[in-house]
Write an enzyme that holds these catalytic residues in place. Sequence first.
Site, mmCIF file in Angstrom:
data_model
loop_
_atom_site.group_PDB
_atom_site.id
_atom_site.type_symbol
_atom_site.label_atom_id
_atom_site.label_comp_id
_atom_site.label_asym_id
_atom_site.label_seq_id
_atom_site.Cartn_x
_atom_site.Cartn_y
_atom_site.Cartn_z
ATOM 1 N N ASN A 9 0.548 -1.327 0.241
ATOM 2 C CA ASN A 9 0.045 -0.135 0.168
ATOM 3 C C ASN A 9 1.486 1.409 -0.204
ATOM 4 O OD1 ASN A 9 -1.629 1.497 0.215
ATOM 5 N ND2 ASN A 9 -2.517 1.703 2.717
ATOM 6 N N ARG A 90 -2.761 -2.028 -3.228
ATOM 7 C CA ARG A 90 -3.619 -0.986 -3.317
ATOM 8 C C ARG A 90 -3.486 -0.203 -3.832
ATOM 9 N NH1 ARG A 90 -5.527 3.126 1.554
ATOM 10 N NH2 ARG A 90 -7.964 3.180 0.722
ATOM 11 N N HIS A 179 -12.982 2.363 -0.013
ATOM 12 C CA HIS A 179 -13.136 1.815 1.102
ATOM 13 C C HIS A 179 -13.677 0.588 0.868
ATOM 14 C CE1 HIS A 179 -12.741 5.333 4.524
ATOM 15 N NE2 HIS A 179 -11.859 4.466 4.030
ATOM 16 N N HIS A 207 -17.867 1.808 8.003
ATOM 17 C CA HIS A 207 -16.345 2.078 8.327
ATOM 18 C C HIS A 207 -16.023 3.661 9.148
ATOM 19 C CE1 HIS A 207 -11.722 1.057 6.778
ATOM 20 N NE2 HIS A 207 -11.989 2.068 6.978
ATOM 21 N N LEU A 208 -14.925 3.539 9.968
ATOM 22 C CA LEU A 208 -14.925 4.609 11.209
ATOM 23 C C LEU A 208 -13.656 4.711 11.617
ATOM 24 C CD1 LEU A 208 -18.476 4.509 13.645
ATOM 25 C CD2 LEU A 208 -18.042 5.719 10.733
ATOM 26 N N ARG A 240 -11.843 15.197 7.269
ATOM 27 C CA ARG A 240 -12.338 15.928 6.094
ATOM 28 C C ARG A 240 -14.196 15.683 6.767
ATOM 29 N NH1 ARG A 240 -11.063 10.354 2.787
ATOM 30 N NH2 ARG A 240 -9.612 10.118 3.919
ATOM 31 N N ASP A 281 -7.548 12.636 16.165
ATOM 32 C CA ASP A 281 -7.616 11.395 17.658
ATOM 33 C C ASP A 281 -9.013 11.768 17.932
ATOM 34 O OD1 ASP A 281 -7.175 9.525 18.704
ATOM 35 O OD2 ASP A 281 -4.635 10.256 18.529
ATOM 36 N N PHE A 282 -9.563 10.616 17.289
ATOM 37 C CA PHE A 282 -11.050 9.827 18.027
ATOM 38 C C PHE A 282 -10.852 9.433 19.456
ATOM 39 C CE2 PHE A 282 -15.178 8.802 19.441
ATOM 40 C CZ PHE A 282 -15.703 9.849 18.424
ATOM 41 N N ARG A 283 -9.831 9.192 19.805
ATOM 42 C CA ARG A 283 -9.190 9.156 21.510
ATOM 43 C C ARG A 283 -9.398 10.276 22.198
ATOM 44 N NH1 ARG A 283 -5.191 4.356 19.744
ATOM 45 N NH2 ARG A 283 -4.863 6.367 18.339
ATOM 46 N N GLY A 329 -10.749 1.991 13.372
ATOM 47 C CA GLY A 329 -10.477 1.984 15.050
ATOM 48 C C GLY A 329 -11.385 3.002 15.736
ATOM 49 N N VAL A 330 -12.763 3.638 14.996
ATOM 50 C CA VAL A 330 -13.354 4.492 16.486
ATOM 51 C C VAL A 330 -14.924 3.503 16.529
ATOM 52 C CG1 VAL A 330 -15.399 6.319 16.414
ATOM 53 C CG2 VAL A 330 -13.097 6.270 14.916
ATOM 54 N N GLY A 331 -15.441 2.447 14.791
ATOM 55 C CA GLY A 331 -16.295 1.698 14.736
ATOM 56 C C GLY A 331 -16.002 0.848 16.073
ATOM 57 N N GLU A 380 -8.616 -5.341 5.323
ATOM 58 C CA GLU A 380 -8.122 -5.341 4.068
ATOM 59 C C GLU A 380 -6.659 -5.923 3.701
ATOM 60 O OE1 GLU A 380 -8.814 -0.952 5.939
ATOM 61 O OE2 GLU A 380 -9.544 -0.734 3.774
HETATM 62 P P1 AMP Z 1 -7.854 3.716 11.919
HETATM 63 O O1 AMP Z 1 -8.294 4.685 10.160
HETATM 64 O O2 AMP Z 1 -9.179 2.762 11.541
HETATM 65 O O3 AMP Z 1 -7.127 3.147 12.404
HETATM 66 O O4 AMP Z 1 -9.131 4.045 12.301
HETATM 67 C C1 AMP Z 1 -7.912 5.701 13.102
HETATM 68 C C2 AMP Z 1 -8.987 5.998 14.024
HETATM 69 O O5 AMP Z 1 -9.606 5.589 15.229
HETATM 70 C C3 AMP Z 1 -8.345 7.654 15.076
HETATM 71 O O6 AMP Z 1 -9.872 8.255 15.413
HETATM 72 C C4 AMP Z 1 -8.652 6.625 16.406
HETATM 73 O O7 AMP Z 1 -8.223 8.140 17.171
HETATM 74 C C5 AMP Z 1 -9.741 5.673 16.151
HETATM 75 N N1 AMP Z 1 -9.015 4.731 17.810
HETATM 76 C C6 AMP Z 1 -8.368 4.131 18.295
HETATM 77 N N2 AMP Z 1 -8.504 4.076 18.862
HETATM 78 C C7 AMP Z 1 -9.788 4.097 19.639
HETATM 79 C C8 AMP Z 1 -10.677 3.757 20.711
HETATM 80 N N3 AMP Z 1 -9.836 2.853 21.340
HETATM 81 N N4 AMP Z 1 -11.034 4.626 20.729
HETATM 82 C C9 AMP Z 1 -11.976 5.525 20.139
HETATM 83 N N5 AMP Z 1 -11.359 5.421 19.013
HETATM 84 C C10 AMP Z 1 -10.131 5.402 18.551
#
Ligand code: AMP
Length: 395
Positions: A9, A90, A179, A207-208, A240, A281-283, A329-331, A380
């Site tokens: 990728n 990819r 995706h 897909h979040l 975005r 960053d969702f965390r 990640g978020v989902g 993926e």
């Molecule tokens: P990805 O693109 O699938 O790697 O997802 C990245 C996103 O998932 C980022 O916004 C991370 O902050 C979020 N993420 C990863 N771990 C967690 C968690 N334990 N709780 C909430 N969000 C998370």
Amino acid sequence: MTEHVLVINAGSSSLKYSLVDSASGEAAATGLVEQIGEDSSHHVHHGPKGEWNDDQPIANHEAALEAAVRAFETQGPALADVDIVAVGHRVVHGGDRFAAPALIDDELIAAVTELVPLAPLHNPANLEGIKVARRLLPDLPHVAVFDTAFHQTLPPHAYTYAVPYEWQEKYGVRRYGFHGTSHAFVSAEAARLLGRSPDEINVIVLHLGNGCSAAAIRGGQSVDTSMGLTPLEGLVMGTRSGDVDPAIHGLLARVAGRSAEETDYTLNSESGLKGLTGVNDFREISRRRAAGDERAQLAFDIYCRRIKKYIGAYYAVLGTVDAIVFTAGVGQHSAEVRAAAVGGLDAFGIHLDADRNARSETFASTDDSPVAVLVIPTNEEWQIAREALTVVRQS
Ligand code: AMP
């Protein structure tokens, strides 16, 4: 010896690779080279000996792939000892030419090059990865797996925008969706988990991740999806905006003198969660929200409301729904997002089990919920490996 696929990728300044056992999906090794072309390049390789890091500057994608091949030699597994049957690449945009993965030859490279105007950030990087890998690994078949291909089953009334029809004919202005590899993987997993055949169930996939998209999947085929001409449309994402009124471009040109390119950049890179709160960053959003930060709460509410609206829309499109799948990640990790997104939808037959959801169990719904709410990690790389293998076996 089990068959492996080397999955590549290539991004504009990064190269991610994974050596995948095509039968089990297990990765014998994974690696990532980042900040290619800068002094601060970083290479991490996870192999049988554990994690290995290297901080030497890496000038270009060719040097990055050479570094990956060296890491396989020193950190394992040695590529010569593994039965590699294909290299799977990819590729983000396959336009309306690629409804399936395809063996890479000069003709395919020319076709993907012609699609660069539709994905100016992604396709050139993917092409660079392909060219370099073909040079360094000339004896292996190389296969392109497109992010857009899974959504080529969308009907015309789902992919056509209500704009002058000739824009589609002349410039390719239509919904493509992205995706696709992830949507294909988790919707097939949903069928497996429900003990049903993919062609007899309807699924809504969310897909979040940093990028976010929803898809309505009927009988294993994508019939609608939230990303459009580019991966900007639809859900709120890390940086975005997702859906906005396209009049924003004109307004900002008039009142702020901003060019279309500048506004495009802002909507892609400085909007979404980052535009609302300063962080993508969702965390961190969750932490700030828990600490009572009002802006983080607003961002969370906007993010979840958008997901809920797409669930409602895709429920209506599909008529009946067997499962709602949360992935990426978020989902996968945020129980609070899942609860907010499907909460209050009991009249739709969606009954979340609060405890199971809090533990991010695979089945997050109650046993008697007519619509299963599933938490499924996406993979993926494995999907790319499986698709590449199918192409190689057919050729
Ligand atoms: P990805 O693109 O699938 O790697 O997802 C990245 C996103 O998932 C980022 O916004 C991370 O902050 C979020 N993420 C990863 N771990 C967690 C968690 N334990 N709780 C909430 N969000 C998370």
